[in-house]
Design a protein around this motif. Structure first.
Motif, short mmCIF file in Angstrom:
data_model
loop_
_atom_site.label_atom_id
_atom_site.label_comp_id
_atom_site.label_asym_id
_atom_site.label_seq_id
_atom_site.Cartn_x
_atom_site.Cartn_y
_atom_site.Cartn_z
N LEU A 77 0.89 -0.99 0.06
CA LEU A 77 -0.17 -0.16 0.01
C LEU A 77 0.86 1.20 -0.07
CD1 LEU A 77 -2.76 1.04 0.15
CD2 LEU A 77 -2.72 1.36 2.64
N ARG A 78 0.61 2.03 -1.00
CA ARG A 78 1.64 3.35 -0.90
C ARG A 78 0.70 4.62 -0.87
NH1 ARG A 78 4.19 4.66 -7.02
NH2 ARG A 78 5.65 6.36 -6.39
N ILE A 79 1.43 5.24 -0.12
CA ILE A 79 0.87 6.64 0.01
C ILE A 79 1.65 7.75 -0.56
CG2 ILE A 79 -0.48 8.18 1.53
CD1 ILE A 79 -0.79 5.67 3.48
N GLN A 80 1.54 8.58 -1.44
CA GLN A 80 2.33 9.57 -1.98
C GLN A 80 2.01 10.76 -1.32
OE1 GLN A 80 1.42 8.47 -6.27
NE2 GLN A 80 3.75 8.61 -6.21
N GLN A 81 3.16 11.91 -1.17
CA GLN A 81 2.90 13.00 -0.33
C GLN A 81 1.96 13.09 0.69
OE1 GLN A 81 1.34 14.82 -4.15
NE2 GLN A 81 3.31 15.37 -5.11
N VAL A 82 2.21 12.22 1.51
CA VAL A 82 1.53 12.37 2.87
C VAL A 82 1.25 13.36 3.46
CG1 VAL A 82 2.39 9.91 3.39
CG2 VAL A 82 3.57 11.79 4.49
N VAL A 83 -0.03 13.64 4.15
CA VAL A 83 -0.53 14.57 4.92
C VAL A 83 -0.77 14.05 6.27
CG1 VAL A 83 -1.27 15.64 2.75
CG2 VAL A 83 -2.85 14.39 4.07
N ARG A 84 -1.16 15.20 7.18
CA ARG A 84 -1.55 14.70 8.74
C ARG A 84 -2.57 13.79 8.83
NH1 ARG A 84 0.50 19.68 11.31
NH2 ARG A 84 3.01 19.32 11.65
N GLY A 85 -3.49 14.07 7.74
CA GLY A 85 -4.74 13.17 7.95
C GLY A 85 -4.69 11.82 7.47
N ASP A 86 -3.27 11.64 7.14
CA ASP A 86 -3.20 10.06 6.80
C ASP A 86 -2.65 9.18 7.92
OD1 ASP A 86 -1.55 11.09 3.48
OD2 ASP A 86 -3.70 10.61 3.92
N SER A 87 -2.35 9.82 8.92
CA SER A 87 -1.98 9.21 10.24
C SER A 87 -3.10 8.14 10.68
CB SER A 87 -1.63 10.25 11.33
OG SER A 87 -0.46 11.15 10.83
N ALA A 88 -2.74 7.25 10.69
CA ALA A 88 -3.73 6.31 11.04
C ALA A 88 -3.04 4.67 11.46
CB ALA A 88 -4.97 6.07 10.14
N ALA A 89 -3.74 3.63 11.72
CA ALA A 89 -3.23 2.31 11.80
C ALA A 89 -3.89 1.57 10.46
CB ALA A 89 -3.55 1.72 12.87
N TYR A 90 -2.99 1.17 9.59
CA TYR A 90 -3.48 0.45 8.56
C TYR A 90 -3.06 -1.04 8.72
CZ TYR A 90 -3.24 5.09 6.29
OH TYR A 90 -3.63 6.38 5.96
N PHE A 91 -4.39 -1.83 8.53
CA PHE A 91 -4.42 -3.07 8.65
C PHE A 91 -4.69 -4.11 7.52
CE2 PHE A 91 -4.15 -3.57 13.27
CZ PHE A 91 -4.81 -2.43 13.58
N CYS A 92 -3.84 -4.98 7.24
CA CYS A 92 -3.95 -6.03 6.28
C CYS A 92 -4.56 -7.19 6.62
CB CYS A 92 -2.50 -6.18 5.40
SG CYS A 92 -2.51 -7.51 4.35
N ALA A 93 -5.53 -7.94 5.70
CA ALA A 93 -6.12 -9.00 6.10
C ALA A 93 -5.78 -10.05 5.00
CB ALA A 93 -7.65 -8.81 6.59
N SER A 94 -6.08 -11.23 4.99
CA SER A 94 -6.17 -12.35 3.84
C SER A 94 -7.08 -13.20 4.07
CB SER A 94 -4.79 -12.78 3.76
OG SER A 94 -4.62 -13.80 4.77
N SER A 95 -7.46 -13.76 3.08
CA SER A 95 -8.72 -14.66 2.98
C SER A 95 -8.34 -15.96 2.24
CB SER A 95 -10.00 -14.08 2.53
OG SER A 95 -10.91 -15.05 2.45
N PRO A 96 -9.00 -17.28 2.98
CA PRO A 96 -8.30 -18.49 2.44
C PRO A 96 -9.31 -18.82 1.22
CG PRO A 96 -9.74 -18.74 4.23
CD PRO A 96 -9.48 -17.33 4.24
N SER A 97 -10.55 -17.98 1.01
CA SER A 97 -11.54 -18.84 0.10
C SER A 97 -11.23 -18.45 -1.22
CB SER A 97 -12.87 -17.94 0.53
OG SER A 97 -13.95 -18.47 -0.40
N ARG A 98 -11.60 -19.09 -2.10
CA ARG A 98 -11.09 -19.11 -3.49
C ARG A 98 -12.18 -18.01 -4.02
NH1 ARG A 98 -8.17 -22.52 -6.64
NH2 ARG A 98 -9.56 -22.35 -8.41
N GLY A 99 -13.45 -18.27 -3.68
CA GLY A 99 -14.29 -17.28 -4.22
C GLY A 99 -14.93 -16.26 -3.34
#
Lengths: 115, 113
Positions: A77-99
């Motif tokens: 996940l790429r954020i260019q030219q960050v601003v103060r409002g981008d401050s946050a926790a960014y979570f990634c999740a994955s799923s096992p289901s094919r569909g």
């Protein structure tokens, strides 16, 4: 949370810099989701990717934000030219289901601070 | 976008008490999930519900998928200090892409020993 690996855990950037957040899904998972969490709030969907394809980016801002999940390597996940409002926790999740439709397993997040 | 109304926002209870929290939605979900998040960590899946009316337990936790498919509740019995954290409900619709979830705003649980 074992299995979904995110790095870095903490990232500090000055306004205008670029932030790159990495996510390796659980072994065998080929669906990756990115969520953003502001303090005291729930998680908000950003983007859903499969290998080499963006499936749904309806929750991601049109400008400055991009995501990829290459054939080899982690999702970025790429954020260019960050601003103060981008401050946050960014979570990634994955799923096992094919569909799709399986429960999501989350990583421990990257906490981005923009100074 | 869809909204999930989760209540209460926060709870302060004594160790040993039972806890109940719930989520409601204006639209139908096909799956309801409950997650717990500890400070500095990601959400951890507690219970997944797949059928309207389904009642599922995981240890001291019990959750139900509302018959209308627009609500769910989570009960924690005999709370202990390690139950402290933020509990999130999440809904999933079959029509949306993949396993995309819509989250509630969370219930902050504090357990006093």
């Amino acid at each position: 949370n074992a299995g979904v690996m995110q790095n870095p855990r903490h990232l500090v950037r000055r306004r205008g810099q670029e932030a790159r957040l990495r996510c390796s899904p659980m072994k065998g998972h080929s669906h990756v989701y990115w969520y953003r969490q502001l303090p005291e709030e729930g998680l908000k969907f950003m983007v859903y990717l499969q290998k080499e394809n963006i499936i749904d980016e309806s929750g991601m801002p049109k400008e400055r934000f991009s995501a990829e999940f290459p054939k080899e390597g982690p999702s970025i996940l790429r954020i260019q030219q960050v601003v103060r409002g981008d401050s946050a926790a960014y979570f990634c999740a994955s799923s096992p289901s094919r569909g799709g439709g399986g429960p999501l397993h989350f990583g421990n997040g990257t906490r981005l601070t923009v100074t | 976008g869809q909204q999930l109304n989760q209540s209460p926002q926060s709870m302060f209870i004594q160790e040993g008490e039972d806890v109940s929290m719930n989520c409601t939605s204006s639209s139908i979900f096909n799956t309801w999930l409950w997650y717990k998040q500890d400070p500095g960590e990601g959400p951890v899946l507690l219970i997944a519900l797949y059928k309207a009316g389904e009642l599922t337990s995981n240890g001291r936790l019990t959750a139900q998928f509302g018959i209308t498919r627009k609500d769910s509740f989570l009960n924690i019995s005999a709370s202990i200090p390690s139950d402290v954290g933020i509990y999130f409900c999440a809904g999933q619709r079959r029509e949306t892409s993949g396993s995309r979830l819509t989250f509630g705003e969370g219930t902050q649980l504090t357990v006093n020993p």
